[in-house]
Write a protein that holds these residues in place. Structure first.
Motif, PDB file in Angstrom:
ATOM      1  N   ASN A   1       0.830  -2.518   1.859  1.00  0.00           N
ATOM      2  CA  ASN A   1       0.902  -1.399   1.905  1.00  0.00           C
ATOM      3  C   ASN A   1       1.755  -1.014   0.737  1.00  0.00           C
TER       4      ASN A   1
ATOM      5  N   SER B   1       1.939   2.414   0.027  1.00  0.00           N
ATOM      6  CA  SER B   1       2.914   3.545   0.345  1.00  0.00           C
ATOM      7  C   SER B   1       4.777   3.085   0.582  1.00  0.00           C
ATOM      8  N   ASN B   2       5.027   1.841   0.673  1.00  0.00           N
ATOM      9  CA  ASN B   2       5.615   1.356   0.897  1.00  0.00           C
ATOM     10  C   ASN B   2       7.080   1.528  -0.179  1.00  0.00           C
ATOM     11  N   TYR B   3       5.716   1.122  -1.327  1.00  0.00           N
ATOM     12  CA  TYR B   3       6.538   0.999  -2.304  1.00  0.00           C
ATOM     13  C   TYR B   3       6.578   2.543  -3.230  1.00  0.00           C
TER      14      TYR B   3
ATOM     15  N   PRO C   1      14.894   7.111   3.418  1.00  0.00           N
ATOM     16  CA  PRO C   1      13.474   6.846   3.667  1.00  0.00           C
ATOM     17  C   PRO C   1      13.122   6.649   2.423  1.00  0.00           C
ATOM     18  N   ALA C   2      13.646   5.998   1.072  1.00  0.00           N
ATOM     19  CA  ALA C   2      12.552   6.140   0.081  1.00  0.00           C
ATOM     20  C   ALA C   2      12.409   4.648  -0.676  1.00  0.00           C
ATOM     21  N   SER C   3      11.171   3.410  -1.520  1.00  0.00           N
ATOM     22  CA  SER C   3      11.126   2.639  -1.917  1.00  0.00           C
ATOM     23  C   SER C   3      12.359   2.427  -2.825  1.00  0.00           C
TER      24      SER C   3
ATOM     25  N   GLU D   1       5.096   6.392  -3.313  1.00  0.00           N
ATOM     26  CA  GLU D   1       4.217   7.696  -2.913  1.00  0.00           C
ATOM     27  C   GLU D   1       5.097   8.721  -3.643  1.00  0.00           C
TER      28      GLU D   1
END
Lengths: 251, 278
Positions: free
Chosen positions: A2, A4-6, A93-95, A8
């Motif tokens: 996914n 968006s896990n890395y 909550p950011a990669s 966005e």
């Protein structure tokens, strides 16, 4: 996988805004100190200098772009230096990639743009003041696209990664610790170089002024490889070290 | 919601804190994590939050591997540690900067919680008392609408009204998709709130039961004479005699205090184990 896990874009923008807001004091302080020193140097050089033409802007730009930027890069990931702030930073909550990219953008590209723009304004103001008080002097305008500034930017992009990697790996006093590590590494390289070149150094051969062992042959090839590695591999390697260092952070 | 299998962790090579730890926590509960100092409570919470990495074993928290610290995972957990650092911002600024990272953040819920804790919105975070800061973090965490709230010593530093507000708010905030893990030494503050109870001792989970099971298996009574240690699970001196914990053979329902339960479990692990296995 996914993506968006890395990364966005909207989340990255939020993080960038937050980091810019949080580091605003550090940025302002760096700018005030840098341009304070530049103005002081400018006035002292005009008072005590013997030259009729003031052409030190490119040198000043190069010096302060590098020093100011290295100090600023050492202050990146400042939250990791404090055990309690580290909790907040790592659980935001950011990669990891976004956290790395935001810091790189701010301390590399952001610094270059902001410093160059401010330096242009500074030279305009400084030259006007110079014209007013030192009428016999000629003040050369600063050309941001000239050879020296472009070279300085190139050097900065490559060597800044060392300080960014230092900011992730060292806790506190990042700038002196990074300098010390670089010096230590330089000494080790120097010793290895000495061991390899010991025969040439201690030989009874006369060494004419135009003697250059890198002019031809294997040494020249090695030298080219080293140069290529520094210019094209050092920055990506530094980014990877910074990213993995950030990813492996624990409390 | 949380599944831990054969987890091993050590801070150094000489001493292993967790060895083959197994734990499954379904959603929808307020878990109480109890244990002596150095039992591994905070370490376990940090591993669950992805702030420490296990050496071996599997861990799944809300469908993610915590070690990856993916944003989708981090937005589903909120950790309020015993000691914390808040940036020097006013509350509105903090909320404006941090809340967009949580897609389900509920601003009106935040206002309600802040009102309940009597926290003035215009105040600068650095100017707040320790208890107010802690309450603010709790309010913020609840407003994120995350699936797992991890609270390490949440009532430390709270005044008496705040403690009762805390209990009320937590009890109302739990739902079938959301869980709380509360690690504490202040067991009296958690009476009637935490259920099930997890007791950790020297890196091992020595007790994991809900209150229904506890009152089925154990009974508390008072007696003036010192009991025979073989006939009881645990006893301790109290005003006018002894408080005794025994096997509940007569199916009498009694409510045992958390402190007594903890002392009984830690004081007689083997007997408690035997009782709850049968």
């Amino acid at each position: 996988m996914n993506l968006s896990n890395y990364f966005e874009p909207s989340r990255f923008w939020l993080l960038l805004k937050m980091e810019l807001f949080k580091s605003r004091k550090g940025f302002i302080l760096t700018f005030v100190v840098t341009f304070g020193l530049l103005f002081t140097g400018f006035i002292l050089e005009n008072i005590f200098g013997t030259e009729r033409v003031f052409d030190s802007h490119p040198a000043g730009y190069a010096f302060f772009l590098l020093i100011g930027g290295f100090i600023l890069s050492s202050l990146a990931f400042n939250d990791l230096s404090n055990p309690l702030r580290r909790y907040n930073y790592l659980t935001l909550p950011a990669s990891t990639f976004e956290k790395f990219m935001s810091m790189w953008l701010l301390t590399c590209i952001g610094w270059i743009i902001m410093f160059t723009l401010t330096f242009i304004i500074y030279t305009l103001i400084a030259n006007s003041i110079g014209h007013l008080f030192f009428k016999k002097m000629t003040f050369l305008a600063f050309e941001p696209m000239a050879r020296t500034p472009i070279h300085s930017i190139r050097y900065y992009i490559v060597f800044q990664t060392i300080f960014l990697a230092g900011a992730v790996h060292f806790r506190g006093y990042v700038f002196p610790k990074t300098i010390f590590t670089v010096l230590l590494f330089g000494m080790v390289c120097g010793i290895i170089f000495y061991i390899i070149m010991a025969d040439i150094i201690h030989s009874d051969l006369e060494c004419p002024s135009d003697f250059n062992p890198f002019k031809e042959g294997t040494l020249l090839q090695i030298w080219h490889i080293v140069q290529w590695l520094i210019w094209w591999m050092m920055a990506p390697l530094g980014w990877i070290i910074t990213y993995t260092g950030l990813k492996d952070q624990e409390v | 919601m949380i599944k831990i299998e054969n987890l091993s962790f050590s801070y150094n090579q000489n001493r292993q804190l967790f060895n083959q730890l197994n734990l499954t926590l379904p959603a929808g509960n307020i878990y109480g994590l109890l244990g002596k100092n150095g039992a591994g409570k905070s370490t376990l919470l940090k591993i669950i939050s992805g702030l420490l990495f296990p050496k071996n074993g599997n861990i799944d928290v809300v469908g993610f591997l915590p070690k990856d610290r993916f944003p989708q995972f981090l937005r589903e957990i909120y950790l309020v540690t015993e000691e914390f650092n808040l940036p020097s911002l006013n509350m509105d600024c903090f909320v404006r900067l941090y809340s967009p990272f949580y897609p389900r953040f509920n601003h009106s819920l935040l206002n309600d919680y802040l009102y309940e804790f009597r926290i003035p919105r215009e105040q600068k975070l650095s100017a707040m008392s320790y208890g107010q800061k802690k309450n603010f973090l709790l309010c913020f965490g609840l407003a994120t609408d995350c699936k797992l709230l991890i609270l390490d010593e949440p009532t430390n530093g709270l005044d008496i009204p705040s403690k009762s507000h805390f209990r009320k708010i937590i009890a109302n905030a739990v739902h079938e998709e959301r869980s709380f893990i509360i690690s504490t030494h202040q067991v009296r503050d958690m009476e009637n709130l935490i259920d099930p109870i997890i007791i950790l001792d020297e890196g091992e989970i020595i007790f994991f039961q809900d209150y229904e099971q506890i009152s089925k298996k154990l009974v508390v009574s008072k007696q003036t004479e010192m009991p025979d240690s073989d006939s009881v699970v645990y006893y301790e001196p109290s005003l006018g005699g002894y408080t005794v914990v025994k096997e509940n053979t007569d199916r009498i329902e009694t409510r045992m205090s958390l402190e007594l339960l903890f002392n009984a479990v830690v004081g007689n692990k083997e007997k408690i184990n035997e009782l709850f296995k049968s």
